[in-house]
Design a protein around this motif. Sequence first.
Motif, PDB file in Angstrom:
ATOM      1  N   TYR A 271       0.835  -1.200   0.000  1.00 27.74           N
ATOM      2  CA  TYR A 271       0.000   0.000   0.000  1.00 27.74           C
ATOM      3  C   TYR A 271       0.873   1.255   0.000  1.00 27.74           C
ATOM      4  O   TYR A 271       1.824   1.352   0.777  1.00 27.74           O
ATOM      5  CB  TYR A 271      -0.904   0.020   1.232  1.00 27.74           C
ATOM      6  CG  TYR A 271      -1.934  -1.084   1.243  1.00 27.74           C
ATOM      7  CD1 TYR A 271      -3.247  -0.839   0.836  1.00 27.74           C
ATOM      8  CD2 TYR A 271      -1.594  -2.372   1.642  1.00 27.74           C
ATOM      9  CE1 TYR A 271      -4.189  -1.849   0.842  1.00 27.74           C
ATOM     10  CE2 TYR A 271      -2.539  -3.390   1.652  1.00 27.74           C
ATOM     11  CZ  TYR A 271      -3.838  -3.120   1.243  1.00 27.74           C
ATOM     12  OH  TYR A 271      -4.771  -4.125   1.250  1.00 27.74           O
ATOM     13  N   PRO A 272       0.533   2.248  -0.824  1.00 23.49           N
ATOM     14  CA  PRO A 272       1.261   3.516  -0.797  1.00 23.49           C
ATOM     15  C   PRO A 272       0.599   4.517   0.140  1.00 23.49           C
ATOM     16  O   PRO A 272      -0.559   4.353   0.542  1.00 23.49           O
ATOM     17  CB  PRO A 272       1.161   3.990  -2.243  1.00 23.49           C
ATOM     18  CG  PRO A 272      -0.195   3.513  -2.676  1.00 23.49           C
ATOM     19  CD  PRO A 272      -0.396   2.173  -1.973  1.00 23.49           C
ATOM     20  N   VAL A 273       1.327   5.569   0.466  1.00 19.27           N
ATOM     21  CA  VAL A 273       0.789   6.741   1.144  1.00 19.27           C
ATOM     22  C   VAL A 273       0.737   7.866   0.112  1.00 19.27           C
ATOM     23  O   VAL A 273       1.704   8.088  -0.620  1.00 19.27           O
ATOM     24  CB  VAL A 273       1.672   7.155   2.330  1.00 19.27           C
ATOM     25  CG1 VAL A 273       1.103   8.404   3.013  1.00 19.27           C
ATOM     26  CG2 VAL A 273       1.789   6.011   3.333  1.00 19.27           C
ATOM     27  N   LEU A 274      -0.394   8.556   0.038  1.00 19.12           N
ATOM     28  CA  LEU A 274      -0.525   9.692  -0.862  1.00 19.12           C
ATOM     29  C   LEU A 274      -0.142  10.964  -0.121  1.00 19.12           C
ATOM     30  O   LEU A 274      -0.515  11.150   1.045  1.00 19.12           O
ATOM     31  CB  LEU A 274      -1.953   9.799  -1.396  1.00 19.12           C
ATOM     32  CG  LEU A 274      -2.485   8.559  -2.118  1.00 19.12           C
ATOM     33  CD1 LEU A 274      -3.869   8.838  -2.694  1.00 19.12           C
ATOM     34  CD2 LEU A 274      -1.535   8.095  -3.212  1.00 19.12           C
ATOM     35  N   MET A 275       0.588  11.862  -0.801  1.00 19.04           N
ATOM     36  CA  MET A 275       1.155  13.037  -0.144  1.00 19.04           C
ATOM     37  C   MET A 275       0.927  14.274  -1.001  1.00 19.04           C
ATOM     38  O   MET A 275       1.001  14.217  -2.231  1.00 19.04           O
ATOM     39  CB  MET A 275       2.662  12.831   0.068  1.00 19.04           C
ATOM     40  CG  MET A 275       2.995  11.537   0.810  1.00 19.04           C
ATOM     41  SD  MET A 275       4.758  11.138   0.754  1.00 19.04           S
ATOM     42  CE  MET A 275       4.964  10.766  -0.990  1.00 19.04           C
ATOM     43  N   THR A 276       0.635  15.393  -0.341  1.00 16.54           N
ATOM     44  CA  THR A 276       0.499  16.662  -1.030  1.00 16.54           C
ATOM     45  C   THR A 276       1.270  17.735  -0.277  1.00 16.54           C
ATOM     46  O   THR A 276       1.348  17.694   0.959  1.00 16.54           O
ATOM     47  CB  THR A 276      -0.974  17.089  -1.159  1.00 16.54           C
ATOM     48  OG1 THR A 276      -1.051  18.349  -1.845  1.00 16.54           O
ATOM     49  CG2 THR A 276      -1.631  17.235   0.205  1.00 16.54           C
ATOM     50  N   ASP A 277       1.843  18.680  -1.011  1.00 17.54           N
ATOM     51  CA  ASP A 277       2.499  19.826  -0.381  1.00 17.54           C
ATOM     52  C   ASP A 277       1.892  21.142  -0.852  1.00 17.54           C
ATOM     53  O   ASP A 277       2.450  22.211  -0.628  1.00 17.54           O
ATOM     54  CB  ASP A 277       4.014  19.816  -0.638  1.00 17.54           C
ATOM     55  CG  ASP A 277       4.367  19.844  -2.121  1.00 17.54           C
ATOM     56  OD1 ASP A 277       3.458  20.028  -2.962  1.00 17.54           O
ATOM     57  OD2 ASP A 277       5.560  19.683  -2.434  1.00 17.54           O
ATOM     58  N   ASP A 278       0.711  21.038  -1.502  1.00 23.44           N
ATOM     59  CA  ASP A 278       0.033  22.241  -1.979  1.00 23.44           C
ATOM     60  C   ASP A 278      -1.471  22.175  -1.685  1.00 23.44           C
ATOM     61  O   ASP A 278      -2.301  22.554  -2.507  1.00 23.44           O
ATOM     62  CB  ASP A 278       0.289  22.458  -3.470  1.00 23.44           C
ATOM     63  CG  ASP A 278      -0.090  21.246  -4.329  1.00 23.44           C
ATOM     64  OD1 ASP A 278      -0.756  20.322  -3.809  1.00 23.44           O
ATOM     65  OD2 ASP A 278       0.278  21.222  -5.509  1.00 23.44           O
ATOM     66  N   ALA A 279      -1.804  21.673  -0.491  1.00 23.33           N
ATOM     67  CA  ALA A 279      -3.195  21.623  -0.001  1.00 23.33           C
ATOM     68  C   ALA A 279      -4.103  20.766  -0.871  1.00 23.33           C
ATOM     69  O   ALA A 279      -5.310  21.005  -0.943  1.00 23.33           O
ATOM     70  CB  ALA A 279      -3.766  23.036   0.136  1.00 23.33           C
ATOM     71  N   GLY A 280      -3.541  19.767  -1.533  1.00 23.98           N
ATOM     72  CA  GLY A 280      -4.337  18.832  -2.300  1.00 23.98           C
ATOM     73  C   GLY A 280      -4.463  19.131  -3.771  1.00 23.98           C
ATOM     74  O   GLY A 280      -5.124  18.386  -4.503  1.00 23.98           O
ATOM     75  N   GLN A 281      -3.831  20.198  -4.251  1.00 24.80           N
ATOM     76  CA  GLN A 281      -3.877  20.504  -5.681  1.00 24.80           C
ATOM     77  C   GLN A 281      -3.198  19.410  -6.502  1.00 24.80           C
ATOM     78  O   GLN A 281      -3.625  19.098  -7.610  1.00 24.80           O
ATOM     79  CB  GLN A 281      -3.212  21.850  -5.953  1.00 24.80           C
ATOM     80  CG  GLN A 281      -3.941  23.050  -5.376  1.00 24.80           C
ATOM     81  CD  GLN A 281      -5.325  23.241  -5.974  1.00 24.80           C
ATOM     82  OE1 GLN A 281      -6.315  23.388  -5.250  1.00 24.80           O
ATOM     83  NE2 GLN A 281      -5.404  23.220  -7.294  1.00 24.80           N
ATOM     84  N   SER A 282      -2.142  18.821  -5.945  1.00 29.12           N
ATOM     85  CA  SER A 282      -1.461  17.703  -6.601  1.00 29.12           C
ATOM     86  C   SER A 282      -1.080  16.684  -5.545  1.00 29.12           C
ATOM     87  O   SER A 282      -0.935  17.013  -4.366  1.00 29.12           O
ATOM     88  CB  SER A 282      -0.216  18.197  -7.348  1.00 29.12           C
ATOM     89  OG  SER A 282       0.716  18.781  -6.450  1.00 29.12           O
ATOM     90  N   TRP A 283      -0.907  15.430  -5.979  1.00 26.98           N
ATOM     91  CA  TRP A 283      -0.614  14.330  -5.069  1.00 26.98           C
ATOM     92  C   TRP A 283       0.532  13.493  -5.618  1.00 26.98           C
ATOM     93  O   TRP A 283       0.662  13.321  -6.829  1.00 26.98           O
ATOM     94  CB  TRP A 283      -1.845  13.449  -4.875  1.00 26.98           C
ATOM     95  CG  TRP A 283      -2.976  14.159  -4.198  1.00 26.98           C
ATOM     96  CD1 TRP A 283      -3.968  14.894  -4.798  1.00 26.98           C
ATOM     97  CD2 TRP A 283      -3.229  14.231  -2.798  1.00 26.98           C
ATOM     98  NE1 TRP A 283      -4.811  15.409  -3.856  1.00 26.98           N
ATOM     99  CE2 TRP A 283      -4.390  15.017  -2.612  1.00 26.98           C
ATOM    100  CE3 TRP A 283      -2.584  13.690  -1.674  1.00 26.98           C
ATOM    101  CZ2 TRP A 283      -4.926  15.287  -1.351  1.00 26.98           C
ATOM    102  CZ3 TRP A 283      -3.118  13.953  -0.416  1.00 26.98           C
ATOM    103  CH2 TRP A 283      -4.272  14.737  -0.264  1.00 26.98           C
ATOM    104  N   GLY A 320       7.755  11.603   3.801  1.00 28.02           N
ATOM    105  CA  GLY A 320       7.217  10.471   3.062  1.00 28.02           C
ATOM    106  C   GLY A 320       8.035  10.024   1.879  1.00 28.02           C
ATOM    107  O   GLY A 320       7.666   9.072   1.190  1.00 28.02           O
ATOM    108  N   GLU A 321       9.173  10.691   1.629  1.00 27.72           N
ATOM    109  CA  GLU A 321      10.024  10.250   0.521  1.00 27.72           C
ATOM    110  C   GLU A 321      10.600   8.871   0.792  1.00 27.72           C
ATOM    111  O   GLU A 321      10.713   8.038  -0.109  1.00 27.72           O
ATOM    112  CB  GLU A 321      11.153  11.257   0.294  1.00 27.72           C
ATOM    113  CG  GLU A 321      12.043  10.907  -0.882  1.00 27.72           C
ATOM    114  CD  GLU A 321      13.108  11.950  -1.162  1.00 27.72           C
ATOM    115  OE1 GLU A 321      13.981  11.695  -2.011  1.00 27.72           O
ATOM    116  OE2 GLU A 321      13.070  13.024  -0.523  1.00 27.72           O
TER     117      GLU A 321
END
Length: 360
Positions: A271-283, A320-321
């Motif tokens: 299973y992966p973890v999904l990550m965003t650094d722009d409030a969900g604009q990109s994942w 999360g990298e």
Amino acid sequence: MTEIGIHIGIPVSGWLYYKIEVVSVRGSLSKNLQILEWGNDMKTLASFLPILFLLVNCSESNEDGHWSLVRDQEDDITYYAIQFADENHGWIVGYQGTIMNTSNGGDSWQSQSSGLISNLWDISFVDKDMGWICGANGTLLKTENGGATWTTLLAGDTLDGIFVSVAFVDENFGWLSNNNGSILKTIDGGLSWELKKKHSSAGSRLAVFDALTQYHLHGRLYRTYDGGSNWDTVDVAYPDNYTGWVMHFPDKDHGFIPTMNGTGGMFITQYPVLMTDDAGQSWQESSYLETGGLRSVYFVDKNTGWVAGSNQVYSTKDGGEHWNLEFESSDFYAKDMHFVDEFHGWTVNYDGRVFKYTKN
């Protein structure tokens, strides 16, 4: 565990060489952290050896913390949530109106009376005295004395639903979601509630930052920056066969969604973890982690966090990298997780077992 290795070999050219490197090992996962020295002079290698003892000691001081069982399965109650107000005062809640409290970091637990038999789903404390608990049958409880007594509050016309998530930012401003798709807001500590958004079904997980800013996960990510008068929506880039039910945002920009099996039956072990650094604009997707599914997540800042599920806890120090297998146990099946800082954290199993994380 961090290892320092010396590799000596003879390549095709016939020259003897050595390499000294630092390797981080977590279960079956490993990565090279740094190459300390390359060379082909054995005298240089010999002169380098004495400082390896110092490097080993330094690496040990940076080891990850320790997980331990602090509450065993003591009843037949199913538990849903855990929260700590500080490193000492915490609560777990579950079926049949069950509330358990600790004042010594989880070393011992005492029952608190809710006065109800409804199943309890979530907790939000703003300090060691003031908190709220929500649950089935429109249940919303409030305490101002650390749970010694609980007051039942009403929440508009939602009494036929299950409140699945509650989050307060201070003694006045808070949010609720229920399984009928309602998102409600209070500005008076829970005495009155206003409907701010209505979805078609199911409950939503909440991320609350201040009196005006709230996100909730309902398949997509919904956001308000004006207290719920206006909303925008962004898609979550779930990989095929995966979905997500929980999330954590340590700040308004950085968010993390651990994934679960979205196939309805296919057997999945990574299973992966999904990550965003722009409030969900990109994942972005993390590497795929070996587990039976990821059910809880907590980040103390944008870099340092944990995800947990069936049998395993993984941690990251770089947003999360990279993920390290930090803890593994056949008795571990985390339903919820909470940290007060990078040194103190806890998880609760469905069966009420509580595991504690400490780091010196």
